[in-house]
Design a protein around this motif. Structure first.
Motif, PDB file in Angstrom:
ATOM      1  N   ASN A 440       5.956  37.270 -15.267  1.00 52.44           N
ATOM      2  CA  ASN A 440       4.366  36.975 -14.630  1.00 52.44           C
ATOM      3  C   ASN A 440       3.728  37.272 -15.312  1.00 52.44           C
ATOM      4  OD1 ASN A 440       5.315  35.902 -11.707  1.00 52.44           O
ATOM      5  ND2 ASN A 440       6.540  37.908 -11.878  1.00 52.44           N
ATOM      6  N   SER A 441       3.869  36.239 -16.087  1.00 53.46           N
ATOM      7  CA  SER A 441       1.992  36.530 -17.543  1.00 53.46           C
ATOM      8  C   SER A 441       1.214  36.156 -17.112  1.00 53.46           C
ATOM      9  CB  SER A 441       2.618  35.972 -18.980  1.00 53.46           C
ATOM     10  OG  SER A 441       2.877  34.926 -18.606  1.00 53.46           O
ATOM     11  N   THR A 442      -0.421  36.469 -17.005  1.00 51.48           N
ATOM     12  CA  THR A 442      -1.536  35.719 -17.460  1.00 51.48           C
ATOM     13  C   THR A 442      -1.432  34.494 -17.464  1.00 51.48           C
ATOM     14  OG1 THR A 442      -2.595  38.012 -17.744  1.00 51.48           O
ATOM     15  CG2 THR A 442      -3.909  36.266 -17.178  1.00 51.48           C
ATOM     16  N   THR A 443      -1.135  33.739 -18.104  1.00 56.34           N
ATOM     17  CA  THR A 443      -1.176  32.802 -18.194  1.00 56.34           C
ATOM     18  C   THR A 443       0.038  31.627 -17.717  1.00 56.34           C
ATOM     19  OG1 THR A 443       0.504  32.851 -19.931  1.00 56.34           O
ATOM     20  CG2 THR A 443      -1.692  32.490 -20.808  1.00 56.34           C
ATOM     21  N   ALA A 444       0.413  32.186 -16.816  1.00 56.71           N
ATOM     22  CA  ALA A 444       1.761  31.531 -16.013  1.00 56.71           C
ATOM     23  C   ALA A 444       1.015  32.177 -14.046  1.00 56.71           C
ATOM     24  CB  ALA A 444       2.701  32.224 -15.835  1.00 56.71           C
ATOM     25  N   MET A 446      -2.348  31.576 -14.047  1.00 51.97           N
ATOM     26  CA  MET A 446      -3.429  31.155 -14.213  1.00 51.97           C
ATOM     27  C   MET A 446      -2.727  29.540 -13.628  1.00 51.97           C
ATOM     28  SD  MET A 446      -5.182  32.872 -17.219  1.00 51.97           S
ATOM     29  CE  MET A 446      -6.082  31.067 -17.601  1.00 51.97           C
ATOM     30  N   ALA A 447      -1.847  29.548 -14.197  1.00 52.19           N
ATOM     31  CA  ALA A 447      -1.121  28.177 -13.786  1.00 52.19           C
ATOM     32  C   ALA A 447      -0.501  28.064 -12.733  1.00 52.19           C
ATOM     33  CB  ALA A 447      -0.084  27.537 -15.404  1.00 52.19           C
ATOM     34  N   LYS A 449       2.410  29.951 -11.000  1.00 50.60           N
ATOM     35  CA  LYS A 449       3.699  30.122 -11.232  1.00 50.60           C
ATOM     36  C   LYS A 449       4.247  31.131 -11.200  1.00 50.60           C
ATOM     37  CE  LYS A 449       4.273  26.562 -14.930  1.00 50.60           C
ATOM     38  NZ  LYS A 449       4.426  25.932 -16.083  1.00 50.60           N
TER      39      LYS A 449
END
Length: 482
Positions: A440-444, A446-447, A449
């Protein structure tokens, strides 16, 4: 804030969700039924919860060669006592028919008998050829009704048909199931009419009926390579998200010896984890069944006995048969070695070894090429499908909620409680869910997900039990020496 003076309460959503368990062992069957008997529907999913209900909707005949849906009706409801089943009839009496020329037919005790295939609305009755050609009227001079594999014409009292009449000239059209094509069984989406047909209708079941069929059947057709491939494709992608299994039959008109079944399997490209391949056919009394039909009923019964959960293998469970046969009815004897040979090639069979005929085999069609336990063991693979379907049903309502820590913890807590419950019921050996940083990346996030990692271990079937016997001389000393 509005002025308030007194006591008040309010409620918030429970943080832990109650899981929604997907149904299990629900068959989706495509084929033909004598719908002309009852004015039944074509290419519409029909939910059957009992025998009388489905016969009223689709009609019934013992001629399973022409009407394969009737085979499943009989097996599911009469032999195994399980439900529901979703039927799709593709036989269209307005299309799949032929004209039968007028002919004189004997009256016996004021009744004439036409074949079951005769379409009641097309019957034209006149006086015997050469007797003036008098036309008679249904409801006034005669009545028509289906009974015991026949369309019966009964002369009515008070009509214009004379008591002395011994023959009637009758013309009619009759349904012809042989005109149903593979393409019509497979079905598709018609761009002009905007209607789905055949196997394409599996995606309509959940929106229309609120259930997920997880067993796909087409006895009498599934031995054809293209239809088997379509069944497999549908099983792995129901409504784009759900999963199931397709039950396929080996063609016993060409494969008449068990040793030839693996070669047929390879030639027809039956090698998917979504397929369960069956050989040969089976018989009870004078009735011949496709093994896929009986297996579907047995799966549903075993699932029901386990609380609608597919945690137990249907293998080594009693079937409702008294022999294993080819399509032509020739009985074949399959011993333990032959049965295990079939199993080793990813083929399920029937075995009469100890205690009567049982289904024998735990492997999906992907075995032995694929040896991932979650793919090749039938019960383990079905458990993964069932958990997947259940998770989708449970958390679909959470889609588009605020993605915050409360939502994440709620999902983790409720899933862990459910998995612990399945473990305590011995439907799983263990299970847990984790929300892992690396997934669970930060960008994911944020999107919008979020990924939840479910670890689970369904019990494997006890496929092999070994007992080691050893002579122990110490017992001689203990027994014979003081």
């Amino acid at each position: 804030m509005a002025y308030y003076h007194g006591v008040k309460t309010r409620q918030i959503e429970t943080s832990v969700s109650t899981p929604v368990a997907a149904g299990s062992g629900i068959a989706f069957v495509v084929g033909t039924a004598p719908v002309h008997m009852v004015g039944g529907k074509t290419n519409v999913p029909i939910l059957g919860n009992n025998y009388n209900e489905v016969v009223t909707a689709l009609g019934y005949s013992d001629n399973w060669e022409k009407y394969n849906l009737c085979e499943v009706m009989y097996s599911h409801f009469k032999l195994y006592g399980v439900s529901p089943v979703v039927f799709v009839n593709v036989l269209d009496p307005a299309k799949h028919k032929k004209v039968v020329p007028a002919a004189d037919i004997d009256l016996v005790e004021k009744k004439a008998y036409l074949p079951l295939e005769a379409i009641k609305s097309t019957v034209v009755v006149k006086s015997e050829a050469g007797a003036g050609g008098t036309a008679y009227e249904v409801g006034k001079d005669y009545d028509l009704f289906y009974d015991n594999e026949k369309l019966v014409l009964e002369v009515l009292d008070g009509g214009t048909i004379l008591e002395s009449t011994t023959k009637l000239n009758i013309a009619y059209s009759e349904v012809d199931s042989s005109k149903v094509t593979d393409a019509e069984i497979i079905g598709g989406f018609n761009v002009e009419t905007k209607e789905s047909t055949g196997f394409e209708l599996i995606d309509k079941v959940f929106p229309m009926l609120g259930i997920i069929p997880d067993i796909i059947l087409c006895p009498g057709w599934s031995h054809k390579a293209e239809i088997a491939a379509i069944m497999s494709s549908k099983a792995q992608n129901i409504n784009g998200i759900f999963e199931g299994k397709a039950l396929i039959d080996v063609d016993t008109t060409t494969v008449k010896h068990y040793a030839d079944a693996p070669a047929w399997k390879r030639a027809d490209n039956i090698n998917s984890k979504t397929q369960i391949l069956c050989f040969p056919m089976c018989k009870l009394g004078n009735r011949v069944f496709h093994m896929s039909t009986q297996m579907a009923g047995l799966i549903a019964r075993v699932d029901t006995e386990n609380g609608d959960c597919p945690c137990e293998s249907p293998s080594n469970k009693l079937m409702q048969i008294d022999s294993a046969v080819l399509k032509d009815g020739t009985e074949i004897a399959i011993g333990l070695q032959e049965a295990n040979f079939l199993n080793s090639n990813g083929i399920v069979t029937a075995l009469n070894f100890i205690g009567g005929f049982v289904l024998w085999g735990n492997e999906t069609a992907c075995f032995p090429a694929n040896t991932d336990v979650k793919d090749y063991f039938i019960c383990v693979s079905r458990m993964f499908n069932w958990v997947s379907n259940s998770v989708i049903l449970t958390y679909w309502s959470r889609i588009d909620s605020k993605l915050n820590r409360r939502l994440i913890d709620s999902i983790i807590d409720s899933l862990n409680i459910w998995l612990n419950g399945l473990t305590s019921e011995e439907k799983l050996l263990g299970g847990r869910v984790e929300f892992k940083d690396e997934e669970n990346s930060t960008t994911a996030l944020m999107a919008g997900k979020a990924v939840f990692h479910i670890y689970m271990t369904p019990p494997s079937p006890a496929k092999e039990l070994e007992f080691i016997l050893e002579y122990d001389a110490n017992y001689i000393t203990a027994a014979l020496k003081a």
